[in-house]
Design an enzyme around this catalytic site. Structure first.
Site, short mmCIF file in Angstrom:
data_model
loop_
_atom_site.label_atom_id
_atom_site.label_comp_id
_atom_site.label_asym_id
_atom_site.label_seq_id
_atom_site.Cartn_x
_atom_site.Cartn_y
_atom_site.Cartn_z
N LYS A 79 -13.09 1.18 16.03
CA LYS A 79 -13.25 1.08 14.74
C LYS A 79 -12.78 -0.19 14.40
CE LYS A 79 -11.81 2.83 10.22
NZ LYS A 79 -10.94 3.58 9.42
N ASP B 114 -7.67 -3.29 -1.15
CA ASP B 114 -8.56 -2.23 -1.96
C ASP B 114 -9.76 -2.13 -1.24
OD1 ASP B 114 -8.11 -0.71 -4.43
OD2 ASP B 114 -10.27 -1.36 -4.68
N THR C 89 0.72 -1.07 0.09
CA THR C 89 0.09 -0.10 -0.04
C THR C 89 0.91 1.18 0.03
OG1 THR C 89 -1.80 1.13 1.15
CG2 THR C 89 -0.13 0.08 2.41
P1 ITT Z 1 -3.27 1.97 -1.91
O1 ITT Z 1 -3.96 1.44 -3.05
O2 ITT Z 1 -1.74 2.34 -2.08
O3 ITT Z 1 -3.55 0.83 -0.92
P2 ITT Z 1 -5.38 3.86 -1.61
O4 ITT Z 1 -5.76 4.95 -0.78
O5 ITT Z 1 -5.40 4.32 -3.03
O6 ITT Z 1 -4.08 3.18 -1.06
P3 ITT Z 1 -7.70 2.40 -2.39
O7 ITT Z 1 -7.47 2.46 -3.88
O8 ITT Z 1 -8.11 1.21 -1.72
O9 ITT Z 1 -6.35 2.75 -1.54
O10 ITT Z 1 -8.65 3.45 -2.01
C1 ITT Z 1 -9.26 3.40 -0.61
C2 ITT Z 1 -9.82 4.70 -0.28
O11 ITT Z 1 -11.12 4.33 -0.13
C3 ITT Z 1 -9.19 5.39 0.65
O12 ITT Z 1 -8.63 6.46 0.06
C4 ITT Z 1 -10.50 6.28 1.53
O13 ITT Z 1 -10.88 7.46 0.49
C5 ITT Z 1 -11.38 5.06 1.32
N1 ITT Z 1 -11.45 4.22 2.58
C6 ITT Z 1 -10.81 2.75 2.58
N2 ITT Z 1 -10.92 2.55 3.78
C7 ITT Z 1 -11.21 3.50 4.61
C8 ITT Z 1 -11.59 3.71 6.05
O14 ITT Z 1 -11.24 2.66 6.66
N3 ITT Z 1 -11.86 4.72 6.34
C9 ITT Z 1 -12.09 5.74 5.49
N4 ITT Z 1 -12.08 5.82 4.27
C10 ITT Z 1 -11.70 4.48 3.73
#
Ligand code: ITT
Length: 193
Positions: free
Chosen positions: A173, A69, A8
């Site tokens: 959480k 993801d 990540t």
């Molecule tokens: P990596 O792909 O490098 O892991 P990323 O932030 O780009 O990091 P994602 O594509 O999986 O990851 O997008 C996840 C998004 O979803 C994240 O940026 C948040 O906006 C939201 N999200 C995921 N889990 C969350 C959580 O526990 N609390 C709040 N928002 C969350």
């Protein structure tokens, strides 16, 4: 202690995972292994994108690894932002802009039901790829509340709660979150294989 890479670039996810797995596994970040790639997320599902990220690291860097993801789905928006959650407002990872856009899109809508989803893909040794999922239902609040967590946490009120994820302690959480559920399945698998 077994070392495993968490693929990540999201520092908040890494911090959450270190808190959940600390003491049991030594988590290496992408920068720990010298990976600074912008991994393309081209699949149309959380599971597919988690697998792409894990495969990228396993194939190019040779490490056992897992990837997360995740995102938020809102029923009144046809499931958006979904897999686009990180870049909903245009700039990848701009949480404040993403939250503003979500509130704007929901203006005037009475159904504010949604859920966080998480898919974790694990590639370990020569095992078949494993996918672990979690989801938590809730409602999108009218104004952001709390300073904890990240992403959409200030706007997300889990069912049965009277405050947002951002107002909870990390332990509160993780006990119910999408990622907490997926990680519990990951831990169980790692312990038994
Ligand atoms: P990596 O792909 O490098 O892991 P990323 O932030 O780009 O990091 P994602 O594509 O999986 O990851 O997008 C996840 C998004 O979803 C994240 O940026 C948040 O906006 C939201 N999200 C995921 N889990 C969350 C959580 O526990 N609390 C709040 N928002 C969350």
């Amino acid at each position: 202690m077994e070392k495993i890479v968490f693929a990540t670039n999201n520092a908040h996810k890494l911090a959450e995972l270190r808190q959940m797995l600390g003491g049991r596994y030594e988590l290496l970040s992408l920068s720990d292994i010298g990976c600074h790639d912008d991994i393309p997320e081209t699949a149309d599902s959380f599971e597919g994108n988690a697998l792409i990220k894990a495969r990228w690291v396993k194939e190019k860097y040779g490490y056992d690894c897992f990837a997360d993801d995740s995102g938020i789905e809102v029923d009144a928006l046809g499931g958006a932002p979904g897999i686009m959650s990180a870049r909903y407002a245009g700039t990848h990872g701009d949480d404040e802009a993403n939250n503003r856009k979500l509130l704007a899109e929901l203006e005037g809508k009475t159904n504010r039901r949604g859920r966080f989803r998480c898919a974790i893909a694990l590639l370990r040794g020569n095992d078949e790829p494993q996918i672990f999922c979690g989801a938590v239902e809730g409602d999108i609040m009218h104004t952001p509340a709390g300073a904890g967590g990240f992403g959409y946490d200030p706007l997300f009120q889990p069912l049965g709660w009277n405050r947002s994820f951002a107002e909870a302690t990390p332990e509160e959480k993780h006990a119910i979150s999408h990622r907490g559920q997926a990680v519990a399945k990951l831990v169980d698998y790692l312990a038994h294989h």
